[in-house]
Write a protein that holds these residues in place. Structure first.
Motif, mmCIF file in Angstrom:
data_model
loop_
_atom_site.group_PDB
_atom_site.id
_atom_site.type_symbol
_atom_site.label_atom_id
_atom_site.label_comp_id
_atom_site.label_asym_id
_atom_site.label_seq_id
_atom_site.Cartn_x
_atom_site.Cartn_y
_atom_site.Cartn_z
ATOM 1 N N ALA A 45 0.840 -1.208 0.000
ATOM 2 C CA ALA A 45 0.000 0.000 0.000
ATOM 3 C C ALA A 45 0.869 1.250 0.000
ATOM 4 O O ALA A 45 1.858 1.334 0.739
ATOM 5 N N GLY A 46 0.510 2.192 -0.840
ATOM 6 C CA GLY A 46 1.245 3.454 -0.907
ATOM 7 C C GLY A 46 2.526 3.375 -1.717
ATOM 8 O O GLY A 46 3.232 4.373 -1.853
ATOM 9 N N MET A 47 2.838 2.201 -2.240
ATOM 10 C CA MET A 47 4.086 2.047 -3.003
ATOM 11 C C MET A 47 3.825 2.176 -4.506
ATOM 12 O O MET A 47 2.725 1.934 -4.985
ATOM 13 N N HIS A 48 4.905 2.530 -5.223
ATOM 14 C CA HIS A 48 4.844 2.608 -6.684
ATOM 15 C C HIS A 48 5.867 1.646 -7.265
ATOM 16 O O HIS A 48 7.020 1.633 -6.831
ATOM 17 N N GLY B 19 -1.732 -3.675 -3.149
ATOM 18 C CA GLY B 19 -2.025 -2.257 -2.964
ATOM 19 C C GLY B 19 -1.086 -1.313 -3.690
ATOM 20 O O GLY B 19 -1.228 -0.095 -3.582
ATOM 21 N N ALA B 20 -0.120 -1.833 -4.451
ATOM 22 C CA ALA B 20 0.827 -0.950 -5.154
ATOM 23 C C ALA B 20 0.167 -0.294 -6.368
ATOM 24 O O ALA B 20 -0.708 -0.889 -7.008
ATOM 25 N N GLY B 21 0.616 0.890 -6.705
ATOM 26 C CA GLY B 21 0.337 1.470 -8.009
ATOM 27 C C GLY B 21 1.396 0.952 -8.967
ATOM 28 O O GLY B 21 2.584 0.988 -8.632
ATOM 29 N N HIS C 142 6.454 10.384 -7.216
ATOM 30 C CA HIS C 142 7.327 10.918 -6.160
ATOM 31 C C HIS C 142 8.274 9.822 -5.727
ATOM 32 O O HIS C 142 8.274 9.401 -4.579
ATOM 33 N N GLY C 143 9.022 9.289 -6.672
ATOM 34 C CA GLY C 143 9.958 8.211 -6.353
ATOM 35 C C GLY C 143 9.379 6.867 -6.740
ATOM 36 O O GLY C 143 8.200 6.744 -7.111
ATOM 37 N N ARG D 286 16.348 5.798 -5.154
ATOM 38 C CA ARG D 286 17.066 6.277 -3.958
ATOM 39 C C ARG D 286 16.141 7.081 -3.047
ATOM 40 O O ARG D 286 16.250 7.013 -1.830
ATOM 41 N N GLN D 287 15.206 7.827 -3.680
ATOM 42 C CA GLN D 287 14.277 8.632 -2.872
ATOM 43 C C GLN D 287 13.459 7.772 -1.930
ATOM 44 O O GLN D 287 12.966 8.238 -0.922
ATOM 45 N N ARG D 288 13.240 6.479 -2.298
ATOM 46 C CA ARG D 288 12.303 5.631 -1.534
ATOM 47 C C ARG D 288 12.971 4.392 -0.938
ATOM 48 O O ARG D 288 12.294 3.459 -0.560
ATOM 49 N N ARG D 289 14.297 4.374 -0.890
ATOM 50 C CA ARG D 289 15.013 3.160 -0.462
ATOM 51 C C ARG D 289 14.379 1.954 -1.179
ATOM 52 O O ARG D 289 13.910 1.002 -0.577
ATOM 53 N N GLY D 290 14.395 2.007 -2.492
ATOM 54 C CA GLY D 290 13.651 1.060 -3.313
ATOM 55 C C GLY D 290 14.268 -0.330 -3.399
ATOM 56 O O GLY D 290 15.296 -0.613 -2.766
#
Ligand SMILES: NC(=O)c1ccc[n+]([C@@H]2O[C@H](COP(=O)([O-])OP(=O)(O)OC[C@H]3O[C@@H](n4cnc5c(N)ncnc54)[C@H](OP(=O)(O)O)[C@@H]3O)[C@@H](O)[C@H]2O)c1
Length: 242
Positions: A6-9, A31-33, A83-84, A131-135
Motif C-alpha cells: 500500500a502506498g508504493m509505486h 495495494g501498489a500502483g 514521487h519516487g 534512492r528517494q524511496r530506499r527502493g
C-alpha cells in the motif's frame, strides 16, 4: 499480505505476459500502483485492467526496452508524475535457441540488447527515483544464468551478464538502503516456454512446469522481508521433471 505494498509505486517490464504479468498483479493486489511496460499496447492494457480489478492503480506504457529513447522518455514521465519509485522489476526478456557454431549473430545482439543492456540502462535512469524511496530492484534471470547448457549459449550468456550486473549493483546501492534480488526460474508455463517446446519438438505440458504465480509468490516474499534482511538470489524450479 493484501496491504503489503500500500502506498508504493512499482514499475514492471514484461508486464503484458507470463512472469512479469504475474508479478505485476501480485504487487497490485498488495495495494501498489503499478507502471506496466511492454511493446504491445493491447496486451498491456489487459494487464492494467486486471491490476485495477485486483485493487491497485495501473498505467500501461508501451515501449521497447531495447530502445534508449523509449527508456529516457519513460524516466522523464516518471520523474514528472511520481514521487519516487519503490520497486523496479525487470521482467522483459527474449529468447532464441541455437548452437554457438551457427546461431545468427543478430540473435545474440538482440538478446544482449533486451536482456542485459535494457535493464542496465533502465536501472541507471531510475536509480535517482529509487534512492528517494530506499527502493528494491528485481532482475528476472533464469537457471541458465547460473549454469549454461548446449543449444542456448547466447541466451545463457545474456543471463550470466545480467547476474553480474545485479551482483555489482547490489554492492553499490546497498549502502543507500536499496535491495537487489535476482530470481532464477526453471521452466515456467508462459508463452515463451510454449514457443520453446515447439522449437524443441517436445510436447508442451504446462501443468508439469512452474507457474508464473509461483515465481511471483517467491518474489513477493523477498520484497516483503523485514529490512534487517536481504534475499539476494532465489532459485525456483518445477517439482516435476517435464
Ligand atoms: N518461461 C520460462 O521458462 C522462463 C524461465 C526462466 C527465465 N525466464 C525469463 O523470465 C522473463 C519473462 O519471460 P516469460 O517466460 O514470462 O515470457 P513471456 O510470457 O513471453 O513474456 C515476455 C514479456 O517481455 C516483453 N518483452 C519482450 N521483449 C520486449 C522488449 N524488447 N521490450 C519490452 N518488452 C518486451 C513481452 O511483451 P511484448 O512482446 O509486448 O513486448 C512480455 O510482456 C524473461 O526474462 C525470461 O527470459 C523465463
Amino acid at each position: 499480505m493484501s496491504e503489503a505494498f500500500a502506498g508504493m509505486h512499482a514499475l514492471v517490464t514484461g508486464a503484458s505476459s507470463g512472469i512479469g504479468r504475474a508479478i505485476a498483479l501480485e504487487l497490485a493486489s498488495g495495494g501498489a500502483g503499478v507502471w506496466l511496460v511492454a511493446r504491445h499496447a493491447e496486451a498491456l492494457e489487459a494487464t492494467a485492467a486486471a491490476a485495477r480489478r485486483a485493487g491497485g492503480h495501473a498505467c500501461g506504457q508501451p515501449l521497447d526496452v531495447g530502445n534508449d529513447e523509449d527508456l529516457e522518455r519513460l524516466r522523464d514521465r516518471l520523474a514528472k508524475e511520481s514521487h519516487g519509485l519503490d520497486i523496479l522489476v525487470h521482467g522483459a526478456g527474449t529468447h532464441f535457441l541455437g548452437a554457438v557454431a551457427d546461431a545468427p549473430i543478430a540473435q545474440f545482439d538482440q538478446q544482449y540488447r533486451v536482456n542485459v543492456r535494457g535493464p542496465y540502462l533502465l536501472t541507471q535512469l531510475l536509480l535517482p527515483l529509487l534512492r528517494q524511496r530506499r527502493g528494491q530492484i528485481v532482475f528476472v534471470n533464469s537457471t541458465v544464468g547460473l549454469q549454461a547448457r548446449a543449444g542456448i549459449g547466447a541466451y545463457a550468456a545474456s543471463k550470466h551478464a545480467l547476474r553480474a550486473v545485479a551482483d555489482a549493483l547490489r554492492e553499490e546501492v546497498n549502502p543507500d538502503g536499496i535491495r537487489v534480488l535476482s530470481v532464477y526460474p526453471g521452466r515456467t508455463a508462459t508463452p515463451q516456454q510454449a514457443a520453446i517446446h515447439v522449437e524443441e519438438g517436445t510436447p508442451y505440458r504446462p501443468e508439469r512446469l512452474l507457474q508464473p504465480a509461483d515465481v511471483a509468490a517467491a518474489v513477493v516474499h523477498a520484497l516483503t522481508m523485514d529490512r534487517t534482511a536481504e534475499i539476494t538470489d532465489l532459485r525456483v524450479r518445477p517439482m516435476q521433471k517435464a
